[in-house]
Scaffold this active site. Structure first.
Site, PDB file in Angstrom:
ATOM      1  N   ASP A  92      14.875  22.121 -23.923  1.00 46.27           N
ATOM      2  CA  ASP A  92      14.808  21.447 -22.623  1.00 46.27           C
ATOM      3  C   ASP A  92      15.706  20.221 -22.644  1.00 46.27           C
ATOM      4  O   ASP A  92      16.036  19.686 -23.720  1.00 46.27           O
ATOM      5  CB  ASP A  92      13.372  21.058 -22.271  1.00 46.27           C
ATOM      6  CG  ASP A  92      12.837  19.928 -23.121  1.00 46.27           C
ATOM      7  OD1 ASP A  92      12.848  20.068 -24.360  1.00 46.27           O
ATOM      8  OD2 ASP A  92      12.407  18.891 -22.570  1.00 46.27           O
ATOM      9  N   GLU A 156      10.131  18.637 -24.635  1.00 41.87           N
ATOM     10  CA  GLU A 156      10.192  17.376 -25.391  1.00 41.87           C
ATOM     11  C   GLU A 156      10.601  16.214 -24.505  1.00 41.87           C
ATOM     12  O   GLU A 156      10.056  15.110 -24.617  1.00 41.87           O
ATOM     13  CB  GLU A 156      11.169  17.534 -26.562  1.00 41.87           C
ATOM     14  CG  GLU A 156      11.112  16.400 -27.583  1.00 41.87           C
ATOM     15  CD  GLU A 156      11.967  15.185 -27.220  1.00 41.87           C
ATOM     16  OE1 GLU A 156      11.721  14.095 -27.762  1.00 41.87           O
ATOM     17  OE2 GLU A 156      12.887  15.347 -26.380  1.00 41.87           O
TER      18      GLU A 156
END
Length: 451
Positions: A92, A156
């Site tokens: 991500d 994250e």
């Protein structure tokens, strides 16, 4: 880089690495599904899963984590009786911010001035590619001498803690003798660095109320308590005259005894405007890695354009407090909230709530894994000794893994050196760093297997 078979293999794989990073960067995998389609993150997760399967990984799975995102897991068995190493990265990315400010489209990997530009190129899709390069180089040169687990996180950057909670619910899944977190970076391009400490953090939202509703500033201003003015006073109390953080009860005198950070170099890295002073006291390394730091992330108040002559009845702010190793983030939160309440003027009503938290981390740098990494980096970066640096940011998963596996060694390396400008517009990665760190990781796995 001195000639050796592993380095030669990685060099030959760099065109493939660029093509793969191009594919991975193209996914708009921001784990904020109010802004970006969930299908983009799912596409990136499937790309990683397919890449692991192609390398012979077993038990490849898309793990549905409690925050509604997916982390990708795979296991590659090594020789019988070998040690187990967990390799971490995340697929991500941060939102691209102002896309018009990018010199080239943020989700198109573009080479410019010897660097590859694109959102996630360094943080941390490049980390996924780094792990793949290291494993491929070992497979081509005698095989992989350890059991390997790979985990690629899907949220994250959002800090929503999905993988941490999943790991706590499935403690056997990520168990390993050593963990290599590929989400840090060298102190400078060409200077091999492991990150030995991370600051923790807490996020607190504070609201101040003074009136039942806004009032005309001409009719009531001067006696009616201004909530925005009260909030400004509270926020100002969080800093001393020199800009040091001053949360009541929180120590601001610790020092960093590792790598030094030249002040002029920091000014350049941070792009501080001419004539503007740095804030805080002590060395730059003290301020970044060993001491607390408060930042006002946002304020809810009327914008200048369209503002009316009103005394504000309420105002809000989001406050971030970074806490150094040795300070419990939960205790720091209590101190910050108590400070906000104690420094609210005029009897105004104040309410605060914690909206995020992560503990600080300190690694054991005297472990065999660190020696194995130092030897590997000496080969990948000829003439350079491995350095130890701190990092001001947080990776909460480190503490989760340290708590679950207290005997595991945890190393932090990666591609996010200062020129990478992660989280900003025009993020980029140095292909030379990708190449050298992939060599270092491959040699580390070989060294560690024999340690």
């Amino acid at each position: 880089m001195s000639s050796n078979p592993v380095a030669e293999t990685v060099a030959s794989l760099m065109p493939r690495a660029r093509a793969e990073l191009t594919e991975l960067v193209a996914f708009k995998s921001v784990a904020d599904f109010d802004q970006f389609p969930k299908s983009e993150s799912e596409g990136a997760a499937n790309w990683v899963a397919d890449a692991l399967r192609a390398e012979g990984f077993q038990d490849v799975a898309l793990l549905d984590t409690p925050d509604g995102t997916q982390s990708v897991y795979g296991y590659l068995p090594g020789p019988e009786g070998a040690k187990t190493v967990l390799l971490y990265a995340h697929y991500d990315v941060q939102p691209p911010l102002d896309e018009a400010a990018w010199a080239t489209p943020p989700f198109e990997l573009t080479e410019r001035d010897g660097r590859w530009y694109g959102r996630g190129a360094a943080d941390c899709k490049g980390g996924v590619i780094m792990h793949l390069l290291a494993l491929r180089a070992l497979k081509a040169n005698g095989g992989i001498p350890v059991h390997v687990k790979v985990i690629a996180e899907g949220s994250e950057e959002m800090g929503t803690g999905g993988l941490e909670r999943y790991a706590e619910e499935h403690p056997e899944l990520l168990a390993a003798d050593t963990v290599v977190i590929g989400d840090a970076g060298n102190f400078r391009v060409g200077l091999p660095t492991v990150t030995s400490t991370l600051r923790g953090m807490t996020l607190v939202r504070v609201r101040i109320d003074t009136l039942e509703g806004n009032l005309h500033s001409g009719q009531f201003g001067g006696a009616a308590p201004d909530a925005l003015g009260a909030l400004i006073r509270v926020l100002d109390s969080l800093r001393a005259e020199d800009g040091s953080t001053t949360v009541d009860g929180l120590t601001d005198e610790s020092s960093w005894d590792g790598l030094r950070y030249d002040e002029e170099q920091f000014r350049t890295d941070a792009k501080v405007l001419d004539g503007v002073e740095l804030i805080g006291s002590g060395t730059v390394a003290d301020r970044l890695w060993a001491r607390p730091a408060v930042t006002v992330l946002g304020i809810d108040c009327p914008p200048v354009v369209g503002a009316t002559p009103s005394v504000q009845a309420s105002a809000r702010a989001l406050v971030s407090l970074r806490v150094p190793p040795g300070v419990d983030a939960a205790e720091a939160t209590k101190l910050l909230q108590a400070h906000l309440e104690a420094h609210t003027p005029w009897g105004a009503r104040v309410h605060s709530e914690q909206v995020g938290q992560g503990q600080a981390f300190r690694a054991d740098t005297n472990s065999p894994a660190y020696q194995a990494m130092a030897d590997a980096m000496a080969v990948a970066y000829p003439g350079q000794d491995m350095q130890y640096a701190g990092q001001g940011g947080s990776i909460p998963l480190c503490n989760t893994l340290a708590a679950l596996y207290p005997n595991a060694e945890i190393l932090l390396i990666g591609l996010s050196e200062p020129e990478a400008q992660i989280h900003a517009v025009n993020e980029s990665v140095s292909p030379q760093e990708l190449e050298r760190l992939s060599v270092a990781e491959a040699l580390f796995l070989r060294n560690y297997a024999g340690s």
